[in-house]
Design a protein around this motif. Structure first.
Motif, PDB file in Angstrom:
ATOM      1  N   GLN A   1      25.753  -9.441  51.879  1.00 43.59           N
ATOM      2  CA  GLN A   1      26.830  -9.675  52.847  1.00 43.59           C
ATOM      3  C   GLN A   1      27.128  -8.424  53.668  1.00 43.59           C
ATOM      4  OE1 GLN A   1      30.401 -11.372  51.091  1.00 43.59           O
ATOM      5  NE2 GLN A   1      29.169 -12.747  49.837  1.00 43.59           N
ATOM      6  N   ALA A   2      27.035  -7.267  53.026  1.00 44.08           N
ATOM      7  CA  ALA A   2      27.325  -6.003  53.711  1.00 44.08           C
ATOM      8  C   ALA A   2      26.148  -5.491  54.530  1.00 44.08           C
ATOM      9  CB  ALA A   2      27.744  -4.948  52.685  1.00 44.08           C
ATOM     10  N   GLY A   3      24.987  -6.121  54.389  1.00 42.47           N
ATOM     11  CA  GLY A   3      23.796  -5.655  55.096  1.00 42.47           C
ATOM     12  C   GLY A   3      23.247  -4.362  54.525  1.00 42.47           C
ATOM     13  N   LEU A   4      23.477  -4.133  53.236  1.00 37.79           N
ATOM     14  CA  LEU A   4      23.039  -2.905  52.580  1.00 37.79           C
ATOM     15  C   LEU A   4      21.546  -2.959  52.278  1.00 37.79           C
ATOM     16  CD1 LEU A   4      24.149  -0.242  51.270  1.00 37.79           C
ATOM     17  CD2 LEU A   4      24.277  -1.537  49.123  1.00 37.79           C
ATOM     18  N   THR A   5      20.820  -1.949  52.719  1.00 42.06           N
ATOM     19  CA  THR A   5      19.403  -1.838  52.378  1.00 42.06           C
ATOM     20  C   THR A   5      19.316  -1.405  50.930  1.00 42.06           C
ATOM     21  OG1 THR A   5      18.801  -1.213  54.627  1.00 42.06           O
ATOM     22  CG2 THR A   5      17.251  -0.618  52.885  1.00 42.06           C
ATOM     23  N   LEU A   6      18.617  -2.192  50.106  1.00 41.03           N
ATOM     24  CA  LEU A   6      18.500  -1.887  48.685  1.00 41.03           C
ATOM     25  C   LEU A   6      17.136  -1.314  48.343  1.00 41.03           C
ATOM     26  CD1 LEU A   6      20.200  -5.009  47.076  1.00 41.03           C
ATOM     27  CD2 LEU A   6      21.106  -2.688  47.213  1.00 41.03           C
ATOM     28  N   HIS A   7      17.141  -0.357  47.426  1.00 45.23           N
ATOM     29  CA  HIS A   7      15.923   0.240  46.887  1.00 45.23           C
ATOM     30  C   HIS A   7      15.741  -0.271  45.468  1.00 45.23           C
ATOM     31  CE1 HIS A   7      15.365   3.350  50.068  1.00 45.23           C
ATOM     32  NE2 HIS A   7      16.647   3.075  50.255  1.00 45.23           N
ATOM     33  N   GLU A   8      14.495  -0.382  45.034  1.00 46.51           N
ATOM     34  CA  GLU A   8      14.199  -0.857  43.679  1.00 46.51           C
ATOM     35  C   GLU A   8      14.653   0.143  42.622  1.00 46.51           C
ATOM     36  OE1 GLU A   8      12.909  -3.796  42.506  1.00 46.51           O
ATOM     37  OE2 GLU A   8      13.194  -4.473  44.563  1.00 46.51           O
ATOM     38  N   ALA A   9      14.554   1.430  42.917  1.00 48.96           N
ATOM     39  CA  ALA A   9      14.906   2.466  41.950  1.00 48.96           C
ATOM     40  C   ALA A   9      15.637   3.594  42.667  1.00 48.96           C
ATOM     41  CB  ALA A   9      13.651   3.014  41.271  1.00 48.96           C
ATOM     42  N   PHE A  10      16.373   4.364  41.887  1.00 50.06           N
ATOM     43  CA  PHE A  10      17.082   5.512  42.443  1.00 50.06           C
ATOM     44  C   PHE A  10      16.200   6.741  42.263  1.00 50.06           C
ATOM     45  CE2 PHE A  10      20.209   8.903  42.648  1.00 50.06           C
ATOM     46  CZ  PHE A  10      20.952   8.500  43.739  1.00 50.06           C
ATOM     47  N   ASP A  11      15.213   6.850  43.131  1.00 53.25           N
ATOM     48  CA  ASP A  11      14.304   7.987  43.069  1.00 53.25           C
ATOM     49  C   ASP A  11      13.755   8.245  44.455  1.00 53.25           C
ATOM     50  OD1 ASP A  11      12.529   5.887  43.430  1.00 53.25           O
ATOM     51  OD2 ASP A  11      11.480   6.160  41.537  1.00 53.25           O
ATOM     52  N   GLY A  12      12.913   9.230  44.558  1.00 53.70           N
ATOM     53  CA  GLY A  12      12.229   9.524  45.814  1.00 53.70           C
ATOM     54  C   GLY A  12      13.151   9.726  46.996  1.00 53.70           C
ATOM     55  N   GLU A  13      12.889   8.979  48.048  1.00 55.86           N
ATOM     56  CA  GLU A  13      13.597   9.127  49.317  1.00 55.86           C
ATOM     57  C   GLU A  13      15.107   8.935  49.168  1.00 55.86           C
ATOM     58  OE1 GLU A  13      13.860   6.596  53.418  1.00 55.86           O
ATOM     59  OE2 GLU A  13      11.874   6.818  52.522  1.00 55.86           O
ATOM     60  N   LEU A  14      15.530   7.938  48.400  1.00 59.74           N
ATOM     61  CA  LEU A  14      16.958   7.677  48.239  1.00 59.74           C
ATOM     62  C   LEU A  14      17.648   8.821  47.504  1.00 59.74           C
ATOM     63  CD1 LEU A  14      19.316   5.706  48.685  1.00 59.74           C
ATOM     64  CD2 LEU A  14      18.741   4.669  46.484  1.00 59.74           C
ATOM     65  N   ALA A  15      17.086   9.251  46.405  1.00 58.22           N
ATOM     66  CA  ALA A  15      17.684  10.344  45.625  1.00 58.22           C
ATOM     67  C   ALA A  15      17.726  11.640  46.428  1.00 58.22           C
ATOM     68  CB  ALA A  15      16.914  10.545  44.326  1.00 58.22           C
ATOM     69  N   ALA A  16      16.735  11.861  47.270  1.00 59.23           N
ATOM     70  CA  ALA A  16      16.678  13.091  48.067  1.00 59.23           C
ATOM     71  C   ALA A  16      17.796  13.168  49.093  1.00 59.23           C
ATOM     72  CB  ALA A  16      15.318  13.203  48.760  1.00 59.23           C
ATOM     73  N   LYS A  17      18.378  12.028  49.461  1.00 61.75           N
ATOM     74  CA  LYS A  17      19.468  12.013  50.442  1.00 61.75           C
ATOM     75  C   LYS A  17      20.806  12.458  49.865  1.00 61.75           C
ATOM     76  CE  LYS A  17      17.748   8.480  53.557  1.00 61.75           C
ATOM     77  NZ  LYS A  17      18.073   7.236  54.253  1.00 61.75           N
ATOM     78  N   VAL A  18      20.955  12.385  48.542  1.00 63.71           N
ATOM     79  CA  VAL A  18      22.233  12.697  47.908  1.00 63.71           C
ATOM     80  C   VAL A  18      22.534  14.181  48.006  1.00 63.71           C
ATOM     81  CG1 VAL A  18      23.509  12.715  45.722  1.00 63.71           C
ATOM     82  CG2 VAL A  18      22.074  10.755  46.324  1.00 63.71           C
TER      83      VAL A  18
END
Length: 110
Positions: free
Chosen positions: A72-89
């Protein structure tokens, strides 16, 4: 049958409330991506990472509600919290102090 409809309405309301919170986070952080993490009986954590490196999380009572809220929010989901997503934190002094406290007996309560 009535209990099922009431339960479905409750789930829809909860998903809508979470979607609103996700949207608010996203607007405050220049956009957001996320990951769903199963917590067992406690539900599912919606981990949010903003484009500015800010992060946060929400907890949904079920995985289905978490997935519906993210959609509903249009949130892009990742399968795991690693790689590119974790690097953004981006973490700050609070997080580092808290993590060190947990590991070496320092301030644990933050």
């Amino acid at each position: 049958m009535a209990d099922t409809k009431q339960s479905e309405r409750h789930a829809e309301r909860k998903a809508a409330k979470l979607a609103k919170e996700i949207g608010s986070f996203s607007r405050a952080h220049g956009g957001a991506e996320g990951q769903l993490a199963y917590l067992g009986q406690a539900g599912t954590r919606i981990v949010l990472v903003g484009e500015d490196g800010g992060w946060g999380d929400l907890v949904a009572p079920t995985h289905a509600i978490a997935a519906a809220a993210a959609e509903q929010a249009g949130l892009t989901l990742h399968e795991a919290f690693d790689g590119e997503l974790a690097a953004k934190v981006r973490t700050g002094p609070y997080e580092w102090t808290r993590m060190a406290g947990i590991q070496v007996g320092g301030p644990a309560g933050g």
